[in-house]
Motif scaffolding. Structure first.
Motif, PDB file in Angstrom:
ATOM      1  N   ARG A  93       0.829  -1.208   0.000  1.00 41.63           N
ATOM      2  CA  ARG A  93       0.000   0.000   0.000  1.00 41.63           C
ATOM      3  C   ARG A  93       0.865   1.259   0.000  1.00 41.63           C
ATOM      4  NH1 ARG A  93      -5.377  -0.026   3.596  1.00 41.63           N
ATOM      5  NH2 ARG A  93      -5.574   1.839   2.295  1.00 41.63           N
ATOM      6  N   LEU A  94       1.965   1.241   0.741  1.00 38.05           N
ATOM      7  CA  LEU A  94       2.882   2.379   0.729  1.00 38.05           C
ATOM      8  C   LEU A  94       3.498   2.564  -0.655  1.00 38.05           C
ATOM      9  CD1 LEU A  94       4.728   1.954   4.157  1.00 38.05           C
ATOM     10  CD2 LEU A  94       3.022   3.683   3.570  1.00 38.05           C
ATOM     11  N   ALA A  95       3.833   1.462  -1.291  1.00 38.53           N
ATOM     12  CA  ALA A  95       4.441   1.537  -2.622  1.00 38.53           C
ATOM     13  C   ALA A  95       3.481   2.140  -3.636  1.00 38.53           C
ATOM     14  CB  ALA A  95       4.889   0.147  -3.077  1.00 38.53           C
ATOM     15  N   ALA A  96       2.183   1.915  -3.454  1.00 39.41           N
ATOM     16  CA  ALA A  96       1.190   2.385  -4.417  1.00 39.41           C
ATOM     17  C   ALA A  96       0.618   3.753  -4.070  1.00 39.41           C
ATOM     18  CB  ALA A  96       0.047   1.364  -4.502  1.00 39.41           C
ATOM     19  N   ASP A  97       0.972   4.299  -2.912  1.00 38.21           N
ATOM     20  CA  ASP A  97       0.386   5.570  -2.470  1.00 38.21           C
ATOM     21  C   ASP A  97       1.125   6.745  -3.106  1.00 38.21           C
ATOM     22  OD1 ASP A  97      -0.629   7.776  -1.163  1.00 38.21           O
ATOM     23  OD2 ASP A  97      -0.666   6.811   0.800  1.00 38.21           O
ATOM     24  N   PRO A  98       0.486   7.540  -3.955  1.00 38.15           N
ATOM     25  CA  PRO A  98       1.180   8.655  -4.603  1.00 38.15           C
ATOM     26  C   PRO A  98       1.570   9.775  -3.645  1.00 38.15           C
ATOM     27  CG  PRO A  98      -1.169   8.731  -5.084  1.00 38.15           C
ATOM     28  CD  PRO A  98      -0.931   7.430  -4.382  1.00 38.15           C
ATOM     29  N   ALA A  99       0.938   9.816  -2.483  1.00 37.70           N
ATOM     30  CA  ALA A  99       1.270  10.867  -1.518  1.00 37.70           C
ATOM     31  C   ALA A  99       2.506  10.537  -0.697  1.00 37.70           C
ATOM     32  CB  ALA A  99       0.085  11.100  -0.579  1.00 37.70           C
ATOM     33  N   GLU A 100       2.973   9.288  -0.767  1.00 32.59           N
ATOM     34  CA  GLU A 100       4.127   8.889   0.029  1.00 32.59           C
ATOM     35  C   GLU A 100       5.401   9.543  -0.508  1.00 32.59           C
ATOM     36  OE1 GLU A 100       5.774   8.351   2.752  1.00 32.59           O
ATOM     37  OE2 GLU A 100       4.319   6.760   3.162  1.00 32.59           O
ATOM     38  N   GLU A 101       6.348   9.772   0.387  1.00 32.68           N
ATOM     39  CA  GLU A 101       7.608  10.417   0.010  1.00 32.68           C
ATOM     40  C   GLU A 101       8.485   9.471  -0.807  1.00 32.68           C
ATOM     41  OE1 GLU A 101       8.260  13.512   0.509  1.00 32.68           O
ATOM     42  OE2 GLU A 101       6.545  13.979   1.793  1.00 32.68           O
ATOM     43  N   ALA A 102       9.336  10.068  -1.649  1.00 30.57           N
ATOM     44  CA  ALA A 102      10.165   9.281  -2.562  1.00 30.57           C
ATOM     45  C   ALA A 102      11.104   8.349  -1.813  1.00 30.57           C
ATOM     46  CB  ALA A 102      10.966  10.222  -3.466  1.00 30.57           C
ATOM     47  N   GLU A 103      11.649   8.806  -0.661  1.00 33.59           N
ATOM     48  CA  GLU A 103      12.572   7.968   0.090  1.00 33.59           C
ATOM     49  C   GLU A 103      11.882   6.716   0.626  1.00 33.59           C
ATOM     50  OE1 GLU A 103      12.118  11.143   0.483  1.00 33.59           O
ATOM     51  OE2 GLU A 103      14.035  12.110   0.010  1.00 33.59           O
ATOM     52  N   VAL A 104      10.637   6.879   1.057  1.00 33.69           N
ATOM     53  CA  VAL A 104       9.883   5.721   1.550  1.00 33.69           C
ATOM     54  C   VAL A 104       9.561   4.786   0.389  1.00 33.69           C
ATOM     55  CG1 VAL A 104       7.809   4.971   2.771  1.00 33.69           C
ATOM     56  CG2 VAL A 104       8.924   7.110   3.426  1.00 33.69           C
ATOM     57  N   HIS A 105       9.146   5.347  -0.736  1.00 34.83           N
ATOM     58  CA  HIS A 105       8.885   4.519  -1.921  1.00 34.83           C
ATOM     59  C   HIS A 105      10.109   3.683  -2.283  1.00 34.83           C
ATOM     60  CE1 HIS A 105       5.250   6.866  -3.737  1.00 34.83           C
ATOM     61  NE2 HIS A 105       4.861   5.871  -2.984  1.00 34.83           N
ATOM     62  N   ALA A 106      11.278   4.316  -2.287  1.00 32.40           N
ATOM     63  CA  ALA A 106      12.501   3.604  -2.670  1.00 32.40           C
ATOM     64  C   ALA A 106      12.788   2.458  -1.710  1.00 32.40           C
ATOM     65  CB  ALA A 106      13.680   4.575  -2.710  1.00 32.40           C
ATOM     66  N   ALA A 107      12.643   2.719  -0.396  1.00 34.80           N
ATOM     67  CA  ALA A 107      12.916   1.678   0.598  1.00 34.80           C
ATOM     68  C   ALA A 107      11.909   0.534   0.484  1.00 34.80           C
ATOM     69  CB  ALA A 107      12.882   2.284   1.998  1.00 34.80           C
ATOM     70  N   VAL A 108      10.645   0.885   0.332  1.00 35.96           N
ATOM     71  CA  VAL A 108       9.592  -0.138   0.252  1.00 35.96           C
ATOM     72  C   VAL A 108       9.767  -0.999  -0.993  1.00 35.96           C
ATOM     73  CG1 VAL A 108       7.126  -0.469  -0.114  1.00 35.96           C
ATOM     74  CG2 VAL A 108       7.913   1.140   1.629  1.00 35.96           C
ATOM     75  N   ARG A 109       9.963  -0.359  -2.125  1.00 36.13           N
ATOM     76  CA  ARG A 109      10.094  -1.117  -3.365  1.00 36.13           C
ATOM     77  C   ARG A 109      11.359  -1.957  -3.378  1.00 36.13           C
ATOM     78  NH1 ARG A 109       7.983   4.100  -6.854  1.00 36.13           N
ATOM     79  NH2 ARG A 109       5.741   3.726  -6.497  1.00 36.13           N
ATOM     80  N   GLY A 110      12.395  -1.460  -2.715  1.00 40.66           N
ATOM     81  CA  GLY A 110      13.612  -2.263  -2.598  1.00 40.66           C
ATOM     82  C   GLY A 110      13.370  -3.537  -1.816  1.00 40.66           C
ATOM     83  N   ARG A 111      12.626  -3.437  -0.711  1.00 40.91           N
ATOM     84  CA  ARG A 111      12.315  -4.627   0.080  1.00 40.91           C
ATOM     85  C   ARG A 111      11.419  -5.590  -0.688  1.00 40.91           C
ATOM     86  NH1 ARG A 111      12.943  -4.929   5.443  1.00 40.91           N
ATOM     87  NH2 ARG A 111      12.743  -7.148   4.976  1.00 40.91           N
ATOM     88  N   LEU A 112      10.404  -5.061  -1.362  1.00 39.13           N
ATOM     89  CA  LEU A 112       9.494  -5.920  -2.118  1.00 39.13           C
ATOM     90  C   LEU A 112      10.212  -6.614  -3.277  1.00 39.13           C
ATOM     91  CD1 LEU A 112       6.300  -3.688  -2.240  1.00 39.13           C
ATOM     92  CD2 LEU A 112       6.633  -5.769  -0.892  1.00 39.13           C
ATOM     93  N   THR A 113      11.093  -5.876  -3.947  1.00 38.26           N
ATOM     94  CA  THR A 113      11.835  -6.478  -5.063  1.00 38.26           C
ATOM     95  C   THR A 113      12.770  -7.569  -4.566  1.00 38.26           C
ATOM     96  OG1 THR A 113      11.733  -4.396  -6.305  1.00 38.26           O
ATOM     97  CG2 THR A 113      13.426  -5.980  -6.952  1.00 38.26           C
TER      98      THR A 113
END
Length: 498
Positions: free
Chosen positions: A472-492
């Motif tokens: 959900r964090l990865a898909a949230d457009p309001a989330e900050e770029a740093e959080v997106h990067a960390a989340v997507r890194g873990r999911l990948t």
């Protein structure tokens, strides 16, 4: 601004006020009416002690979306009678920021509420900044006339308009309006010339070109409009009479004088500086002490110790502030002596400052002193105080495993989300159970840095909520770029490891 009253940490309101991840989880599981009431209490009575270092708006906006809550409580707050007599932005700033995030999530009612408040409310500038980020050109253009009417025609109103445009946090609306309102275009063109004119018209007094002259200048009644900048050919902000006569006026003069001393001191001036640092007038004493500390003079530590025992509290504060900035092996040796409980002075102001210095710059062997200082702080002051964050950081930096219980206490009880985030970082470095414990809750935290920390450390097995939250964090457009990067890194990484 009113002093926020923070509810107990175990209550729903207390969790939401602190911005803890468990607050969102408990709110979703609680009675909906109760959860919305607690949420409105937080948004309309900002619980933050310092809004500049604590985030809440996205956290509360997400909860409004999850609960599908009405915005009537926010609307009543914005348009209360108090808005007619108070333009204190801290009263409405959080509510307007929440509306901004809700507008970005697509809530039309939030967007319309921002437009209405920008046209009629006391804190209209904040609402305009939110709209500048979220509204379309047409919506902003329709606001132009209402905003311009706030600046009366004539030289005074035009000057106020120029000043506002020059300092606007989000310039987009003004650029749009300049194409349709000649007054805005003219004000935007004139603003840079106003600034240059003020710089050219500055005046002030400067010290002479000797160490004695600078030390005497440090104790003059007026710092001068240019301060040390005039002496060193560097511009500084203009100070009002109120600024110069404030409680820190001597400190400002002393700091400026210390910078001047770097340009004029000769080797033969050292005795004069030592005498001033021991027995000089307040300004000269602080300036000389500051200069000797910055030059790492061998007498600086002895002078700091003497100043820290002075009867003048202002001199004590100045000395301790300088000690906190000192570095080097000899400084650490002395700090260990002052911070050691066996010395009998660990609970003094000098001892506490020494502990914080060790937390900032000490070695692994200093961890026990830092942990002892952290425990002593909590027992005396509780989970509050400006120096607590340094001790928390130090416990993490030194990987002090003995600090885990007190760090967990700080994490759970801290009213400041900024301090809680620091405790979470320290726990990530000291607590082996952090990935499957606090890190899970931190995924819902109000602070983006704490959510990023959790995304990098959380265990992705064992708790079904974790992967769902990461997605959900990865898909949230309001989330900050740093959080997106960390989340997507873990999911990948997890997907590639299957």
């Amino acid at each position: 601004m009113f002093e926020p009253v923070i509810a107990p940490s175990a209550s729903l309101l207390g969790l939401l006020q602190r911005g803890r991840g468990d607050g969102q989880l408990h709110a979703l599981a609680a009675d909906r009416a109760e959860a919305i009431a607690a949420l409105e209490e937080c948004v309309t009575r900002d619980p933050r002690a310092d809004w500049q270092v604590e985030s809440r708006s996205l956290y509360y906006a997400r909860l409004y979306m999850e609960l599908e809550a009405s915005l009537e409580g926010i609307e009543d707050h914005l348009h209360s009678a108090e808005d007619l007599v108070s333009d204190d932005e801290s009263r409405t700033g959080l509510a307007l920021s929440v509306l901004g995030h809700l507008a970005a999530y697509g809530r039309r009612d939030a967007l319309l509420m921002l437009r209405e408040y920008a046209a009629t409310g006391a804190n209209w500038a904040w609402a305009l900044d939110e709209l500048a980020l979220r509204d379309d050109d047409r919506g902003l253009l329709l606001l132009g006339t209402a905003v311009l009417d706030r600046f009366p025609p004539g030289p005074e109103g035009d000057a106020e308009l120029r000043d506002f445009i020059r300092n606007a946090y989000e310039p987009r609306p003004w650029r749009l309006w300049a194409a349709y309102h000649p007054r805005v275009a003219a004000a935007g063109e004139q603003s840079p010339f106003d600034l240059w004119q003020r710089q050219l018209n500055r005046g002030g007094v400067t010290p002479g070109w000797s160490t004695a002259d600078v030390l005497a200048w440090a104790d003059q009644g007026q710092l001068g409009d240019l301060g040390a900048g005039a002496f060193l050919s560097r511009p500084e902000p203009v100070r009002t009479d109120e600024d110069r006569s404030g409680p820190d006026a001597v400190d400002r003069r002393a700091a400026a004088a210390a910078r001047c001393l770097t340009a004029v001191v000769r080797p033969e001036d050292r005795p004069l500086l030592l005498e001033a640092a021991r027995d000089g007038l307040p300004g000269a004493r602080r300036a000389a002490l500051r200069y000797l500390v910055e030059q790492r003079d061998q007498a600086a530590l002895e002078l700091i110790e003497a100043a820290a025992a002075d009867v003048d509290d202002r001199m004590v504060r100045a000395a301790l502030e300088l000690l906190g900035r000192m570095r080097g092996p000899e400084v650490l040796v002395q700090a260990r002596r002052w911070a050691d409980p066996a010395s009998g002075g660990a609970d003094s102001a000098l001892g506490e400052t020494a502990v914080r210095l060790l937390a900032d710059a000490g070695e692994p062997a200093d961890a026990p002193l830092v942990v002892a200082g952290l425990r002593r702080w909590i027992s005396v002051r509780g989970v509050s105080g400006a120096g607590l964050g340094s001790l928390v950081d130090g416990a993490g930096r030194l990987a002090a495993a003995d600090a885990v219980p007190v760090l967990r206490h700080i994490y759970g009880e801290a009213a400041s989300s900024e301090l809680r985030g620091r405790a979470a970082r320290a726990l990530a470095a000291t607590d082996v159970h952090f990935p499957e414990g606090p890190a899970v809750e931190c995924l819902w935290d109000c602070e983006e840095s704490t959510r990023e920390l959790a995304a990098r450390h959380v265990a992705t097995t064992g708790d079904a909520r974790v992967l769902e939250r990461l997605r959900r964090l990865a898909a949230d457009p309001a989330e900050e770029a740093e959080v997106h990067a960390a989340v997507r890194g873990r999911l990948t990484a997890r997907d590639s490891g299957r």
